[in-house]
Design an enzyme around this catalytic site. Sequence first.
Site, mmCIF file in Angstrom:
data_model
loop_
_atom_site.group_PDB
_atom_site.id
_atom_site.type_symbol
_atom_site.label_atom_id
_atom_site.label_comp_id
_atom_site.label_asym_id
_atom_site.label_seq_id
_atom_site.Cartn_x
_atom_site.Cartn_y
_atom_site.Cartn_z
ATOM 1 N NE ARG A 159 -112.301 -12.500 10.754
ATOM 2 C CZ ARG A 159 -112.554 -11.258 10.344
ATOM 3 N NH1 ARG A 159 -113.788 -10.911 10.024
ATOM 4 N NH2 ARG A 159 -111.584 -10.382 10.260
ATOM 5 C CE LYS A 184 -106.504 -34.694 11.190
ATOM 6 N NZ LYS A 184 -105.382 -35.657 11.053
ATOM 7 C CD GLU A 241 -106.528 -43.557 4.613
ATOM 8 O OE1 GLU A 241 -106.553 -43.884 5.815
ATOM 9 O OE2 GLU A 241 -105.809 -42.628 4.187
ATOM 10 C CE LYS A 277 -111.237 -39.352 9.887
ATOM 11 N NZ LYS A 277 -110.605 -38.942 8.616
ATOM 12 C CD GLU A 297 -104.035 -35.553 14.267
ATOM 13 O OE1 GLU A 297 -102.829 -35.430 14.046
ATOM 14 O OE2 GLU A 297 -104.900 -35.705 13.376
ATOM 15 N NE ARG A 342 -109.289 -36.352 13.367
ATOM 16 C CZ ARG A 342 -110.115 -35.488 12.801
ATOM 17 N NH1 ARG A 342 -110.733 -34.581 13.533
ATOM 18 N NH2 ARG A 342 -110.336 -35.533 11.501
ATOM 19 C CG ASN A 389 -102.415 -38.851 11.305
ATOM 20 O OD1 ASN A 389 -102.963 -38.558 10.250
ATOM 21 N ND2 ASN A 389 -102.482 -38.085 12.389
ATOM 22 C CG HIS A 434 -101.620 -41.038 7.175
ATOM 23 N ND1 HIS A 434 -102.173 -42.292 7.382
ATOM 24 C CD2 HIS A 434 -102.541 -40.352 6.449
ATOM 25 C CE1 HIS A 434 -103.365 -42.342 6.820
ATOM 26 N NE2 HIS A 434 -103.604 -41.186 6.248
ATOM 27 C CG HIS A 449 -98.327 -37.413 4.789
ATOM 28 N ND1 HIS A 449 -98.774 -36.718 5.891
ATOM 29 C CD2 HIS A 449 -99.441 -37.927 4.201
ATOM 30 C CE1 HIS A 449 -100.086 -36.808 5.965
ATOM 31 N NE2 HIS A 449 -100.511 -37.540 4.955
ATOM 32 C CG HIS A 462 -103.521 -40.171 0.952
ATOM 33 N ND1 HIS A 462 -102.449 -39.707 1.672
ATOM 34 C CD2 HIS A 462 -104.453 -40.533 1.874
ATOM 35 C CE1 HIS A 462 -102.716 -39.764 2.961
ATOM 36 N NE2 HIS A 462 -103.922 -40.267 3.116
#
Length: 360
Positions: free
Chosen positions: A119, A141, A183, A225, A235, A239, A243, A246, A250, A263
């Site tokens: 956990r 993330k 990026e 960032k 997010e 935030r 993206n 993205h 994606h 990416h």
Amino acid sequence: MKEVQVNVPGHSYTIKLGSGVIKDLPAELKRLNPSSCLIVTNITVGSLYLKKVSELCNTVCRTESVVLPDGEAYKDWNSVSAILEKLASMGADRKSVVIALGGGVVGDLAGFAAAIYMRGIRFIQVPTTLLAMVDSSVGGKTGMNMTAGKNLVGAFHQPEAVIADSDFLRTLPEREIGAGIAEIIKHGVLADKDYFEELERDMEKLRALDPETVAEVVGRSCEIKAGVVSRDEKEKGERAKLNLGHTFGHAIEKLTGYGTWLHGEAVAVGTVLAAVTAEKQGKINRDDVKRIRDLIHRAGLPVRISGISAAKAIEAMKGDKKSTKGVPHFILPVAIGTTVIEEVPESLIREVLLEEGYQP
């Protein structure tokens, strides 16, 4: 060495940037007082740096490693399971620490495994690619891909430290350097006009990995960032602007097969598509769109893609994490340094895609 602080509710950590900062890894581990360490890396990075990093970690605690296949195609449950099985077989406990040694894929996988083992156990990011240094290693993330889409399974799990040694970049292929620059350009477009102008001025130096330029750029991207993450860790609002490019990107990665396009390459095209979409809505002037496209091209990155289906791309975007009830949300630049988050009519997205090289 430069340090950037990341502060989120209940947790803070430091990003250490610069040449030779990997030497600080033992000190970071001593601060955490781990019972054991597991280094997660891939076969490419492991052949270059695993021995050195293992020796540093072994000065503090018993250290083992797991070496994964290299590439986005392996960002899946099999890789996460391999990390978890290794943690269990080595007797890792809640005081153990995972070290993510690699690029964005390794960092996401190692962080996700750390988030769910017992956990949640602690981990440190040691990024070895430019993209990971300026983006994926910062902010907590973590996750893996599914057949249905990219990063659909994951967790927010902040690292205890980020150690970004610029010496690792010396062994980086040129294509990977470009992926990281995508990026970096994104950060300028979404948050800092002055930074974008500096990138226009210094792009050739950055591509050549001029040490002073790299130090300045990596530091500034991390500051941007870190600031956004500190204000919106999970997010819920701001935030999401990180993206930019993205949602389009994606879909490109999914439709071409994970790993075919890096990416950053997909994000580069996605950023151009976002700018063109904003222009068609009258949100950004044509000169700014041209500057964005030109800078991405100067970085050696693609600015368009051909041969994939606009209809399939739109369907892929509907399944993106940033969609609500199947309606994708797009981050759109309204000027260099300023963005908004909006729904866009599907008809307009289709028009943009077809104009920019997609097939019906």
